[in-house]
Design a protein around this motif. Structure first.
Motif, PDB file in Angstrom:
ATOM      1  N   UNK A  65       0.755  -1.079   0.135  1.00  9.28           N
ATOM      2  CA  UNK A  65      -0.036   0.109  -0.099  1.00  9.28           C
ATOM      3  C   UNK A  65       0.988   1.412   0.018  1.00  9.28           C
ATOM      4  N   UNK A  66       0.163   2.311  -0.637  1.00  3.70           N
ATOM      5  CA  UNK A  66       1.067   3.194  -0.598  1.00  3.70           C
ATOM      6  C   UNK A  66       1.247   4.215   0.564  1.00  3.70           C
ATOM      7  N   UNK A  67       0.235   3.786   1.437  1.00  2.86           N
ATOM      8  CA  UNK A  67       0.189   4.439   2.938  1.00  2.86           C
ATOM      9  C   UNK A  67       1.552   3.746   3.631  1.00  2.86           C
ATOM     10  N   UNK A  68       2.064   2.606   3.363  1.00  3.81           N
ATOM     11  CA  UNK A  68       3.256   2.199   3.763  1.00  3.81           C
ATOM     12  C   UNK A  68       4.538   2.667   3.149  1.00  3.81           C
ATOM     13  N   UNK A  69       4.139   2.926   1.961  1.00  2.00           N
ATOM     14  CA  UNK A  69       5.433   3.333   1.101  1.00  2.00           C
ATOM     15  C   UNK A  69       5.099   4.463   0.323  1.00  2.00           C
ATOM     16  N   UNK A  70       5.153   5.563   0.704  1.00  2.00           N
ATOM     17  CA  UNK A  70       5.030   7.014   0.324  1.00  2.00           C
ATOM     18  C   UNK A  70       5.470   7.355  -0.986  1.00  2.00           C
ATOM     19  N   UNK A  71       6.893   6.601  -1.358  1.00  2.00           N
ATOM     20  CA  UNK A  71       7.621   6.952  -2.422  1.00  2.00           C
ATOM     21  C   UNK A  71       7.470   5.997  -3.418  1.00  2.00           C
ATOM     22  N   UNK A  72       6.412   5.143  -3.446  1.00  2.00           N
ATOM     23  CA  UNK A  72       6.235   3.940  -4.026  1.00  2.00           C
ATOM     24  C   UNK A  72       6.022   4.541  -5.699  1.00  2.00           C
TER      25      UNK A  72
END
Length: 492
Positions: free
Chosen positions: A369-376
């Motif tokens: 999830x993008x919430x866990x990996x902001x720079x995804x």
């Protein structure tokens, strides 16, 4: 003993054995080679247009002729090379003839923001990648077969197959119900996208991007397709299965659900090509005529039908009505923007945007999830499209461009060499496995046709869009595959 039917008789010898004679006679082969390699590219190049006959134009003509020669080699080969054949069919059309037509017209389906030199470089790199693919395939073909302890072949477990059938029908049923019923799937792709946004509260594109959208649709379309392929393989190779009411009933229901969720109206054309290719080569697993006809007729279908098959993308057909001032006009559409987008990727990197493997990592870890990996990382086509400032960022990112973006020229060349090696190895093993194991539970006999069909999506890109369905296929195959020989659980 597994039953042997007309469909399961070999068309080619095993690796190392004498090759079977090609189906096409010289009277048929010579016109095919002349038409694909010379006549069609030269006819396109001779059309009137506003394009400049410069270095990029000449390189594009060479690309079209080279890809055409390799496609003819696949058609005339003594063995079926499904994945390699799909690769060269894509290259001939999307990287060869269509960009050549665009160069003649002087019109790009997607704006090319960089200098003309970037287009020249992109075209040269496309040719380099094709040569690298050929070198990899040659290395695989010359590699001797491994000798040693034989591993148990992967087979379909009958009980697990029924479990997959039940799961696929349930998943597709939920998908159909959530989008409002079967009628939506025969309206337009726009209605499907609007239905997905409604189900997810309008957050599909904003939060999960194209990969999330593909994942949402994936469980409604992929398991039921794989169930259809496995049941079809069972029926065409087993007389007992064709006499079984339960197998026939299951196939009928699964086929009907596929007509709803995997039809060409509600799905992207590249996905429908996957469905068509995989089903065709599963129904005719050993037919040399069908294999060669699929590649030869694929050129005609792609040139004459494919550009016009997008009329159901929008509810308003008039949105897709365009003028046809030239015979080449249908080839100047966004579906054939691969070379232009490769040039934009080169300009993007030259502008100082280096990803150093980040895009590939984002594709592999698409589920985080993008919430866990902001720079995804986002989709590569979207990334370059936003940098270009285009309103529509749903752009292609061909495999050449993906590898260039992450690893530069050496990485791109090595990557396509590895792809060629893997494709040739898979094709070689497919011939060997289907020759020596004509049983209904042969997993490899279904996997390779599916990969061959899906390669159109992988080659067009972007990888992030394609990853969701790949993972779902892998999960479904893991569910049905066994390496333990249990006679009571074999497909009979």
């Amino acid at each position: 003993m597994p039953e042997t039917t007309e469909l399961s008789r070999p068309i080619a010898a095993a690796p190392g054995a004498p090759q079977s004679r090609a189906v096409f006679s010289r009277a048929t082969a010579l016109p095919l080679i002349f038409g694909v390699v010379a006549a069609l590219p030269l006819a396109v190049a001779a059309q009137p247009g506003e394009g400049v006959r410069d270095t990029a134009f000449l390189l594009q003509l060479v690309v079209a002729c080279y890809a055409g020669a390799r496609l003819c080699a696949m058609v005339l080969a003594g063995q079926r090379r499904l994945i390699q054949g799909a690769f060269w069919l894509f290259c001939y059309l999307a990287m060869g003839v269509a960009p050549l037509a665009q160069s003649v017209l002087g019109r790009e389906p997607t704006p090319v923001v960089g200098p003309r030199s970037d287009t020249v470089l992109a075209t040269a790199l496309v040719l380099l990648g094709m040569v690298a693919f050929d070198v990899g395939a040659m290395l695989a073909r010359n590699r001797p077969a491994l000798r040693g302890r034989k591993r148990a072949p992967a087979r379909v477990d009958r009980w697990r197959l029924w479990l997959l059938v039940g799961f696929s029908l349930a998943a597709s049923g939920v998908f159909v119900v959530q989008l409002g019923g079967p009628a939506v799937f025969f309206s337009s792709r726009e209605e499907i996208l609007l239905g997905l946004e409604e189900v997810t509260g309008g957050q599909v594109d904003q939060e999960t991007g194209e990969a999330g959208n593909a994942l949402l649709r994936g469980f409604g379309t992929v398991p039921v397709l794989l169930a259809l392929l496995l049941l079809t393989r069972w029926l065409v190779t087993s007389r007992s299965a064709r006499r079984s009411p339960s197998v026939l009933a299951a196939w009928t229901v699964v086929a009907a659900v596929n007509v709803i969720v995997n039809n060409p109206v509600s799905n992207p054309r590249y996905w429908f090509l996957t469905v068509l290719f995989s089903l065709l080569f599963t129904v005719f697993p050993r037919s040399p005529v069908m294999y060669r006809a699929s590649l030869a007729l694929g050129v005609i279908v792609a040139l004459l039908i494919f550009p016009f098959a997008d009329r159901y993308r929008y509810a308003d057909d008039a949105a897709n009505q365009t003028g046809s001032g030239s015979l080449l006009e249908p080839l100047a559409v966004k579906d054939y923007d691969q070379v232009g987008m490769f040039a934009n990727h080169i300009t993007f990197v030259d502008d100082g945007h280096h990803t150093y493997g980040g895009q590939l990592l984002g594709s592999v870890l698409f589920f985080v999830p993008r919430t866990l990996w902001e720079e995804k990382p986002v989709d590569s086509g979207v990334l370059v499209g936003e940098w270009m400032g285009t309103n529509n960022t749903n752009l292609s990112s061909p495999l050449w461009a993906e590898l260039w973006l992450d690893f530069g020229p050496l990485g791109m060349t090595a990557g396509l060499l590895a792809v060629g090696y893997g494709a040739a190895r898979a094709d070689r093993r497919y011939v060997s496995r289907t020759l020596h194991d004509p049983s209904p539970g042969n997993v490899f006999a279904v996997v390779v046709p599916l990969i061959a069909g899906y390669s159109f999506i992988l080659l067009r890109g972007s990888l992030l869009q394609a990853t969701g369905r790949i993972v779902i296929v892998a999960l479904c195959l893991a569910l049905v595959t066994t390496f333990r020989d249990r006679p009571e659980r074999r497909l009979w």
